[in-house]
Design an enzyme around this catalytic site. Structure first.
Site, mmCIF file in Angstrom:
data_model
loop_
_atom_site.group_PDB
_atom_site.id
_atom_site.type_symbol
_atom_site.label_atom_id
_atom_site.label_comp_id
_atom_site.label_asym_id
_atom_site.label_seq_id
_atom_site.Cartn_x
_atom_site.Cartn_y
_atom_site.Cartn_z
ATOM 1 N N HIS A 95 71.436 -9.552 47.243
ATOM 2 C CA HIS A 95 72.203 -8.534 47.727
ATOM 3 C C HIS A 95 73.276 -8.196 47.250
ATOM 4 O O HIS A 95 74.028 -9.114 46.843
ATOM 5 C CB HIS A 95 72.227 -8.885 49.402
ATOM 6 C CG HIS A 95 72.855 -7.654 50.212
ATOM 7 N ND1 HIS A 95 74.031 -7.184 50.155
ATOM 8 C CD2 HIS A 95 72.097 -6.856 51.034
ATOM 9 C CE1 HIS A 95 74.110 -6.032 50.976
ATOM 10 N NE2 HIS A 95 73.061 -5.833 51.414
ATOM 11 N N GLU A 166 68.681 -0.597 46.925
ATOM 12 C CA GLU A 166 69.556 -0.158 47.471
ATOM 13 C C GLU A 166 70.828 0.286 46.607
ATOM 14 O O GLU A 166 71.765 -0.610 46.231
ATOM 15 C CB GLU A 166 70.347 -1.440 48.453
ATOM 16 C CG GLU A 166 69.277 -2.227 49.376
ATOM 17 C CD GLU A 166 69.935 -2.849 50.538
ATOM 18 O OE1 GLU A 166 69.756 -2.280 51.588
ATOM 19 O OE2 GLU A 166 70.288 -3.857 50.105
HETATM 20 P P1 PGA Z 1 73.698 -0.335 55.882
HETATM 21 O O1 PGA Z 1 73.248 -1.772 55.064
HETATM 22 O O2 PGA Z 1 72.314 -0.007 56.368
HETATM 23 O O3 PGA Z 1 74.633 -0.891 56.816
HETATM 24 O O4 PGA Z 1 73.944 0.451 54.753
HETATM 25 C C1 PGA Z 1 72.070 -2.021 54.199
HETATM 26 C C2 PGA Z 1 72.108 -3.284 53.408
HETATM 27 O O5 PGA Z 1 73.039 -3.761 52.840
HETATM 28 O O6 PGA Z 1 70.999 -3.967 53.476
#
Ligand code: PGA
Length: 254
Positions: A95, A166
């Protein structure tokens, strides 16, 4: 479709039961077919395991991280064996908050990915560029992140694995990425993986989108051809913000 929820450093012991009983009841009432998986802070995994067992829930347990070692003198870490003790299925690796705040580089992330696979759990590899880039620059950045997994794990690395795209600038910012752009990036990720793993079918490469998912924008993502599911952060912390998202996904799948 998988709806994976990442609680990050949120949630408390005294709210877990209420949250999961409420969520589970709604899932039963609305006959939810999607896979709902939640990763609370690791310290709550055992409590979550007990709660889900007691209510006979289909909610799937996920972990936010794992160590590259299985046991030994590694203070503060969590082993894949320990995650297995609590029925964890998905393990998030790489992440962006781990990469940034804990200096996890591509090599470390690849070792985590490898240990998860080796132990029969499903890694969820988070990838994504730091800044709002043009498509080609993003592709180069992402390709590099994927390559490090191929180097460590081999050409079949992404079988029985999940990728979560992401874009870092979209995480927790309230500004999600453009769904068309995300769709193009997912298409690229799937094609690239199948270029390397030639017998792997593009349809079988699973790529989730994460970054400021809300009930307002979720349909725009899940309705795209190459977006297989979602990773939800902030909106997963309360049933009243999470369940509307689940309902939209369910309606789409009808
Ligand atoms: P968020 O986080 O939906 O708060 O943007 C997503 C993530 O970091 O997995």
């Amino acid at each position: 479709m998988l709806i994976l929820c990442n609680w990050k450093l949120n949630g408390r012991k005294n709210m877990l039961s209420k949250f999961f009983i409420e969520l589970n009841n709604l899932c039963i009432k609305f006959r939810v077919k999607s896979d709902i998986s939640i990763s609370p802070p690791i310290i709550y995994l055992s409590q979550l395991y007990e709660i889900l067992k007691n209510i006979n829930s289909k909610i799937i347990i996920a972990s936010q991280d794992v160590d590259i070692h299985t046991k030994g003198a590694f203070t503060g870490e969590t082993s894949i064996y320990m995650l297995k003790d609590f029925n964890v299925k998905y393990v998030i690796v790489g992440h962006s908050e781990r990469r940034t705040n804990h200096f996890e580089n591509n090599k470390i992330v690849a070792c985590k990915f490898k240990i998860v696979k080796k132990n029969g759990l499903t890694p969820v590899l988070c990838i994504g560029e730091y800044f709002k880039e043009n498509f080609n620059k993003s592709k180069i950045f992402i390709k590099n992140q994927i390559d490090s997994i191929f180097i460590e794990v081999g050409e079949k690395a992404f079988r029985n694995s999940i990728i979560a795209y992401e874009p870092i600038w979209a995480i927790g910012s309230g500004i999600s990425a453009d769904p068309n752009y995300v769709n193009d990036i997912h298409n690229f990720i799937k094609s690239y993986i199948c270029e390397k793993d030639v017998f792997f079918k593009k349809n079988n490469v699973i790529v989730q989108y994460g970054g400021s998912i809300s009930k307002e924008n979720v349909y725009n993502f899940i309705s795209k051809k190459y977006i297989d599911g979602i990773l939800v952060g902030g909106a997963s912390l309360e049933v009243k913000t999470l369940f509307p998202i689940i309902k939209i996904v369910e309606k789409f799948l009808e």
